[in-house]
Enzyme design. Structure first.
Site: not given
Lengths: 568, 126
Positions: A74, A223, A287, A314, A451
């Protein structure tokens, strides 16, 4: 034919595979494409079929020492060379070095007249010549089906295709044949009827205006292979596919600790910091200092000479660098030293799987010891929670498998602070919560370790202060009205200081009082003593006088007796 | 095989046509194509043709250089435009259309100029 017999003799031997070198494809195919066989790569226009094939050839040459032949129907080799040059492949150079043979097969149907029977021996001669010229092990046809528009007799073409695939197999050539996807079948011309060892389907779809490329192994004889749809990416480094489900929970854990970059926080984590390779979730309201805390860790990592990848959804890297400077963290120096890699992109730029793929790619490139994702909550935009959850789970697994310490920043909002928008808290090892406390017309930051798996962390709520020398953590005061922070804490501190001063003063006064009393009492004791001495003296005097008198009286009596001669 | 002489009037029926026949080895189909071509040319062109038979098995690189895919392929390189006919040339009518020699040896073709030839070639293509 000899080879065929050989294969028949070793029927029990596992299928040999030719590695593609394409990131991820070898994993989902369990080692690559079937060696010595033909694989069909089908898909709609623009889905990356040619890319996959060319990368297979180029990596075959560069990584596995297997020369290749490209039979292009092509596009001219020059066009293809230009197209793939943007991906860092110089196929013209490979062709010059006789590592790759490029053959452009151009058939103009307008100048062809058919008269009688023919075959495509010319194609075979060209192919053979090409294969022999470079000693090819790999062949790619792009796209064979173009011949259907050039030759009017499909019966001859089908017979020739069958012959071609057998020819390739007999010579043990690993081949890729690209094909357009057809209506209701895999390829427009039904090539899969002739080649049925391995069929890879590529797909390019748009969801919510975000494009996603996907790859699926429709079939792979003999496979085990991944059966899912795998997202893939074509970028300046070529193609990469992300095996999503091949991740398992089998990562090794490290007992090494990495300081968090904030000594006060380390103190809360047994004085040592995070575990290396663990995942840390920093969640908090807007903030509350999440990014700063994450940046401190990045700073500390780079200071140790480790690489850190900072993924920002951000802010731009410059903005973060500027902002961090105000708290005494100089990130730019690490960027200059190639230790910090700051990547920013909009969460809406890709679909959720693409994010994961891009992160994977970046991690493979940068090979960081620490990764920061800021924030994960932004990723959730435009995708459903389940997708995000599964994506983050895989990301965390991937990072853990790679032993990378990861910090995930999560923006929480609303009432329930101890919940992440995408519910990943259970996946992370350490969860640090940052929150704002509003009191007395002030908003102050507070930090606590919710935690931390595998360590005796502090349960203390601490005030989190951003100073120009970085982050400081101060024990917060628990007053009658709750936690005291900010100026309330300061006034409480002042109050306590005053009280202490008062107390100290009181003690001092009491001591003085006691001293004085002691002096008085001692004086009293002294006067009493002297009084007693006087009394004693007097008593002695009296006694001695009495004795003297007694003696006198006695001697007088003796005298008188003598005088009376009553005794002798 | 180099060209012996330049045709004086390109496109006319009198001009010499250069034909190249690409075959692959001595297969029955190749041999059939060679004999068919010779017969057609003798019948329709007299001696105003040149045939070069190229065996791609001996010269495989030429298949790429000359963009040959189907075997046998007959290429008319002169007069331009280049035309290709694939197959064993058993269909004489198709060969004549393909080579743009529809009328066999007609006298009126003597005066045919390039314009007429172009018109014919357009008709032949359709």
């Amino acid at each position: 034919m000899n080879k065929k017999k050989k294969i028949a003799e070793h029927e029990l031997a596992p299928l040999q595979k030719a590695r593609t070198g394409i990131a991820g494809l070898d994993e989902i195919t369990g080692g690559g494409l079937p060696k010595g066989r033909t694989t069909i790569v089908c898909g709609g226009p623009g889905c990356g079929k040619t890319m996959l094939g060319i990368e297979f050839l180029v990596r075959g040459v560069l990584e596995f020492g297997e020369p290749g032949v490209l039979m292009a129907f092509e596009e001219t080799p020059q066009d293809i060379a230009t197209n793939v040059a943007s991906l860092g492949f110089d196929i013209q150079d490979l062709a010059n070095k006789k590592k790759m043979f490029l053959d452009y097969i151009s058939v103009d149907p307008s100048e062809i007249q058919q008269s009688g029977d023919y075959d495509l021996e010319g194609l075979f001669i060209r192919l053979q010549n090409a294969v022999e010229t470079v000693g090819a092990k790999r062949v790619m046809f792009d796209t064979l089906e173009a011949l259907f528009s050039s030759f009017s007799n499909p019966a001859i073409l089908r017979a020739e295709f069958r012959r071609l695939f057998r020819w390739l197999k007999d010579r043990g050539l690993t081949a890729i044949v690209t094909a357009e996807r057809g209506e209701g079948k895999l390829t427009r011309q039904g090539l899969e009827e002739y080649v049925s060892d391995c069929v890879i389907l590529l797909d390019h779809r748009i969801n919510d205006q975000i494009s996603a490329r996907r790859l699926r192994i429709v079939k792979y004889r003999g496979t085990r292979h991944g059966a899912d749809e795998y997202p893939f990416l074509i970028d300046e480094k070529g193609m990469s596919i992300l095996p999503l489900t091949s991740l398992r929970l089998q990562h090794t854990v490290s007992n090494e600790r990495v300081p968090s970059g904030v000594p006060d926080l380390d103190a809360m984590l047994e004085g040592k910091g995070y575990f290396r390779g663990s995942s840390i979730l920093l969640s908090g309201t807007a903030g509350s200092g999440k990014t700063t805390l994450a940046a401190s860790f990045a700073d500390a990592s780079c200071r140790r000479g480790e690489r850190c990848l900072f993924l920002d959804f951000e802010e731009s890297s410059n903005q973060v660098a500027r902002n961090m400077k105000s708290v005494g963290i100089d990130l730019e120096q690490w960027s200059r030293k190639n230790l910090l890699f700051h990547e920013s992109w909009r969460p809406t730029q890709y679909g959720i799987e693409m994010h994961l793929l891009r992160i994977h790619k970046l991690i493979e490139q940068v090979k960081p010891q620490a990764v920061i994702v800021d924030p994960i909550s932004n990723l959730a935009k435009g995708s459903n929670d389940m997708e995000v959850h599964s994506m983050l789970m895989r990301l965390i697994d991937f990072l853990k498998n790679s032993g990378i310490t990861a910090i995930f920043v999560n923006l929480t909002s609303g009432e329930n602070l101890e919940a992440t928008s995408v519910g990943i808290s259970s996946l992370t090892d350490t969860w640090i919560l940052l929150r704002d406390i509003e009191l007395n017309g002030e908003r102050n930051r507070c930090l606590y370790v919710l935690k931390s798996r595998g360590m005796a962390h502090s349960n203390q709520l601490r005030e989190f202060m951003l100073t120009e020398n970085g982050i400081k953590l101060v024990p917060a005061y628990i007053g009658p009205g709750g936690v005291l922070t900010g100026s309330a804490r300061l006034s409480q501190e002042a109050k306590e200081l005053a009280e202490e001063r008062m107390r100290k003063q009181g003690v001092r006064m009491k001591q003085q009082d006691i001293d004085r009393k002691r002096v008085v009492l001692q004086a009293q004791i002294a006067s009493l003593q002297s009084e007693m001495n006087a009394v004693e003296l007097e008593a002695e005097l009296v006694i001695s006088q009495e004795e003297e008198t007694d003696d006198q009286l006695k001697s007088n009596r003796d005298e008188m007796a003598k005088k009376r001669q009553a005794v002798w | 095989m180099p060209l012996k002489a330049k045709p004086k009037r390109i496109g006319s029926a009198k001009a010499v046509i250069d034909l190249r026949l690409y075959v692959a080895g001595q297969t029955p189909r190749s041999l059939a194509a060679i004999s068919n071509l010779k017969r057609i040319c003798d019948d329709h062109r007299g001696n105003r043709y040149r045939i070069e038979v190229i065996d791609l098995v001996k010269n495989p690189a030429l298949a790429r250089d000359h963009q040959i895919l189907a075997i046998p392929t007959l290429v008319r390189s002169l007069p331009v435009p280049i035309r290709k006919i694939i197959g064993d040339l058993s269909d004489e009518q198709q060969v004549l259309i393909g080579l743009n020699i529809v009328e066999p040896l007609r006298k009126k073709d003597k005066k045919a100029g390039p314009a007429a030839s172009a018109a014919r070639s357009a008709a032949g293509r359709g």
